[in-house]
Design a protein around this motif. Sequence first.
Motif, PDB file in Angstrom:
ATOM      1  N   ILE A  50      -0.929  -3.167 -11.090  1.00  0.00           N
ATOM      2  CA  ILE A  50      -2.024  -3.552 -10.193  1.00  0.00           C
ATOM      3  C   ILE A  50      -3.096  -2.480 -10.302  1.00  0.00           C
ATOM      4  O   ILE A  50      -2.839  -1.307 -10.056  1.00  0.00           O
ATOM      5  CB  ILE A  50      -1.541  -3.657  -8.732  1.00  0.00           C
ATOM      6  N   ILE A  51      -4.291  -2.907 -10.677  1.00  0.00           N
ATOM      7  CA  ILE A  51      -5.442  -2.011 -10.699  1.00  0.00           C
ATOM      8  C   ILE A  51      -6.247  -2.340  -9.444  1.00  0.00           C
ATOM      9  O   ILE A  51      -6.779  -3.443  -9.320  1.00  0.00           O
ATOM     10  CB  ILE A  51      -6.332  -2.218 -11.953  1.00  0.00           C
ATOM     11  N   LEU A  52      -6.306  -1.413  -8.525  1.00  0.00           N
ATOM     12  CA  LEU A  52      -7.051  -1.601  -7.278  1.00  0.00           C
ATOM     13  C   LEU A  52      -8.399  -0.922  -7.427  1.00  0.00           C
ATOM     14  O   LEU A  52      -8.482   0.301  -7.548  1.00  0.00           O
ATOM     15  CB  LEU A  52      -6.273  -1.019  -6.101  1.00  0.00           C
ATOM     16  N   VAL A  53      -9.456  -1.721  -7.428  1.00  0.00           N
ATOM     17  CA  VAL A  53     -10.811  -1.197  -7.573  1.00  0.00           C
ATOM     18  C   VAL A  53     -11.389  -1.049  -6.173  1.00  0.00           C
ATOM     19  O   VAL A  53     -11.491  -2.020  -5.423  1.00  0.00           O
ATOM     20  CB  VAL A  53     -11.693  -2.136  -8.420  1.00  0.00           C
ATOM     21  N   THR A  54     -11.721   0.181  -5.830  1.00  0.00           N
ATOM     22  CA  THR A  54     -12.180   0.465  -4.478  1.00  0.00           C
ATOM     23  C   THR A  54     -13.426   1.333  -4.494  1.00  0.00           C
ATOM     24  O   THR A  54     -13.766   1.932  -5.518  1.00  0.00           O
ATOM     25  CB  THR A  54     -11.042   1.137  -3.663  1.00  0.00           C
ATOM     26  N   ASN A  55     -14.079   1.376  -3.373  1.00  0.00           N
ATOM     27  CA  ASN A  55     -15.208   2.256  -3.156  1.00  0.00           C
ATOM     28  C   ASN A  55     -14.711   3.688  -3.119  1.00  0.00           C
ATOM     29  O   ASN A  55     -13.661   3.956  -2.535  1.00  0.00           O
ATOM     30  CB  ASN A  55     -15.800   1.953  -1.778  1.00  0.00           C
ATOM     31  N   GLN A  56     -15.452   4.606  -3.682  1.00  0.00           N
ATOM     32  CA  GLN A  56     -15.047   6.009  -3.637  1.00  0.00           C
ATOM     33  C   GLN A  56     -14.894   6.463  -2.185  1.00  0.00           C
ATOM     34  O   GLN A  56     -13.972   7.206  -1.848  1.00  0.00           O
ATOM     35  CB  GLN A  56     -16.058   6.885  -4.370  1.00  0.00           C
ATOM     36  N   SER A  57     -15.751   5.965  -1.301  1.00  0.00           N
ATOM     37  CA  SER A  57     -15.684   6.370   0.112  1.00  0.00           C
ATOM     38  C   SER A  57     -14.452   5.816   0.831  1.00  0.00           C
ATOM     39  O   SER A  57     -14.071   6.316   1.882  1.00  0.00           O
ATOM     40  CB  SER A  57     -16.960   5.939   0.847  1.00  0.00           C
ATOM     41  N   ASP A  58     -13.819   4.789   0.270  1.00  0.00           N
ATOM     42  CA  ASP A  58     -12.613   4.203   0.869  1.00  0.00           C
ATOM     43  C   ASP A  58     -11.327   4.700   0.221  1.00  0.00           C
ATOM     44  O   ASP A  58     -10.233   4.327   0.646  1.00  0.00           O
ATOM     45  CB  ASP A  58     -12.637   2.669   0.742  1.00  0.00           C
ATOM     46  N   GLU A  59     -11.442   5.535  -0.804  1.00  0.00           N
ATOM     47  CA  GLU A  59     -10.267   5.933  -1.580  1.00  0.00           C
ATOM     48  C   GLU A  59      -9.167   6.553  -0.703  1.00  0.00           C
ATOM     49  O   GLU A  59      -7.996   6.192  -0.826  1.00  0.00           O
ATOM     50  CB  GLU A  59     -10.659   6.906  -2.679  1.00  0.00           C
ATOM     51  N   GLU A  60      -9.527   7.454   0.162  1.00  0.00           N
ATOM     52  CA  GLU A  60      -8.521   8.123   0.995  1.00  0.00           C
ATOM     53  C   GLU A  60      -7.813   7.128   1.911  1.00  0.00           C
ATOM     54  O   GLU A  60      -6.582   7.151   2.034  1.00  0.00           O
ATOM     55  CB  GLU A  60      -9.182   9.224   1.817  1.00  0.00           C
ATOM     56  N   ASP A  61      -8.566   6.229   2.534  1.00  0.00           N
ATOM     57  CA  ASP A  61      -7.962   5.219   3.414  1.00  0.00           C
ATOM     58  C   ASP A  61      -7.054   4.279   2.632  1.00  0.00           C
ATOM     59  O   ASP A  61      -5.969   3.917   3.099  1.00  0.00           O
ATOM     60  CB  ASP A  61      -9.044   4.412   4.141  1.00  0.00           C
ATOM     61  N   MET A  62      -7.490   3.884   1.434  1.00  0.00           N
ATOM     62  CA  MET A  62      -6.659   3.008   0.601  1.00  0.00           C
ATOM     63  C   MET A  62      -5.368   3.715   0.203  1.00  0.00           C
ATOM     64  O   MET A  62      -4.294   3.126   0.239  1.00  0.00           O
ATOM     65  CB  MET A  62      -7.414   2.559  -0.649  1.00  0.00           C
ATOM     66  N   GLN A  63      -5.480   4.982  -0.167  1.00  0.00           N
ATOM     67  CA  GLN A  63      -4.290   5.729  -0.563  1.00  0.00           C
ATOM     68  C   GLN A  63      -3.312   5.844   0.605  1.00  0.00           C
ATOM     69  O   GLN A  63      -2.099   5.740   0.419  1.00  0.00           O
ATOM     70  CB  GLN A  63      -4.665   7.126  -1.083  1.00  0.00           C
ATOM     71  N   GLU A  64      -3.829   6.032   1.808  1.00  0.00           N
ATOM     72  CA  GLU A  64      -2.966   6.080   2.997  1.00  0.00           C
ATOM     73  C   GLU A  64      -2.218   4.762   3.188  1.00  0.00           C
ATOM     74  O   GLU A  64      -1.029   4.761   3.512  1.00  0.00           O
ATOM     75  CB  GLU A  64      -3.786   6.406   4.239  1.00  0.00           C
ATOM     76  N   LEU A  65      -2.894   3.648   2.969  1.00  0.00           N
ATOM     77  CA  LEU A  65      -2.240   2.337   3.090  1.00  0.00           C
ATOM     78  C   LEU A  65      -1.163   2.173   2.024  1.00  0.00           C
ATOM     79  O   LEU A  65      -0.068   1.691   2.315  1.00  0.00           O
ATOM     80  CB  LEU A  65      -3.266   1.213   2.971  1.00  0.00           C
ATOM     81  N   ILE A  66      -1.469   2.561   0.800  1.00  0.00           N
ATOM     82  CA  ILE A  66      -0.504   2.441  -0.291  1.00  0.00           C
ATOM     83  C   ILE A  66       0.747   3.255   0.028  1.00  0.00           C
ATOM     84  O   ILE A  66       1.870   2.785  -0.168  1.00  0.00           O
ATOM     85  CB  ILE A  66      -1.149   2.894  -1.623  1.00  0.00           C
ATOM     86  N   THR A  67       0.540   4.443   0.545  1.00  0.00           N
ATOM     87  CA  THR A  67       1.669   5.312   0.894  1.00  0.00           C
ATOM     88  C   THR A  67       2.433   4.763   2.100  1.00  0.00           C
ATOM     89  O   THR A  67       3.661   4.651   2.061  1.00  0.00           O
ATOM     90  CB  THR A  67       1.164   6.741   1.187  1.00  0.00           C
ATOM     91  N   HIS A  68       1.723   4.417   3.143  1.00  0.00           N
ATOM     92  CA  HIS A  68       2.355   3.938   4.380  1.00  0.00           C
ATOM     93  C   HIS A  68       3.190   2.683   4.152  1.00  0.00           C
ATOM     94  O   HIS A  68       4.297   2.557   4.659  1.00  0.00           O
ATOM     95  CB  HIS A  68       1.300   3.679   5.455  1.00  0.00           C
ATOM     96  N   TYR A  69       2.660   1.750   3.384  1.00  0.00           N
ATOM     97  CA  TYR A  69       3.357   0.476   3.148  1.00  0.00           C
ATOM     98  C   TYR A  69       4.229   0.508   1.896  1.00  0.00           C
ATOM     99  O   TYR A  69       4.797  -0.504   1.512  1.00  0.00           O
ATOM    100  CB  TYR A  69       2.354  -0.677   3.087  1.00  0.00           C
ATOM    101  N   LYS A  70       4.322   1.681   1.272  1.00  0.00           N
ATOM    102  CA  LYS A  70       5.181   1.873   0.094  1.00  0.00           C
ATOM    103  C   LYS A  70       4.915   0.805  -0.977  1.00  0.00           C
ATOM    104  O   LYS A  70       5.803   0.073  -1.402  1.00  0.00           O
ATOM    105  CB  LYS A  70       6.654   1.874   0.495  1.00  0.00           C
ATOM    106  N   LEU A  71       3.665   0.738  -1.399  1.00  0.00           N
ATOM    107  CA  LEU A  71       3.232  -0.265  -2.365  1.00  0.00           C
ATOM    108  C   LEU A  71       3.298   0.313  -3.782  1.00  0.00           C
ATOM    109  O   LEU A  71       2.546   1.235  -4.112  1.00  0.00           O
ATOM    110  CB  LEU A  71       1.809  -0.724  -2.042  1.00  0.00           C
TER     111      LEU A  71
END
Length: 130
Positions: A50-71
């Motif tokens: 899965i390639i998740l294309v995100t805004n640079q400003s959202d990167e930290e929040d996205m990474q937190e979700l990936i970690t929290h939900y163990k994706l």
Amino acid sequence: MTNYTVVIVAAGQGKRMNAGRNKQFLMIGERPLVVHTLQAFTKDEACREIILVTNQSDEEDMQELITHYKLPKIKMVHGGKERQDSVYQGLLAVSYPRLPVLIHDGARPFIKKENVHQLVKKIVEEEAAY
């Protein structure tokens, strides 16, 4: 079933929705919208990457979700100025170029595995599908 890669475009800013932030973070039940989308693919054994294309400003929040939900299986890249630029950045990050590649909007969480598998089958048979 043929393995595949999916590029999930989630680099928007929610401007048209007047959401005040990226609509990917809006809650649907107990989870953010983008988590529903990502889980649809992380739970599919045929999805190799899965390639998740995100805004640079959202990167930290996205990474937190990936970690929290163990994706698993997720590689994050930054999007571009326009949607097509973000898709291009996602395609550049694909690790398995011989596999079919799907492009999916991160704000479309209700994708069904059966439909994905039908699409991949069509890609394999005809070398392209939509």
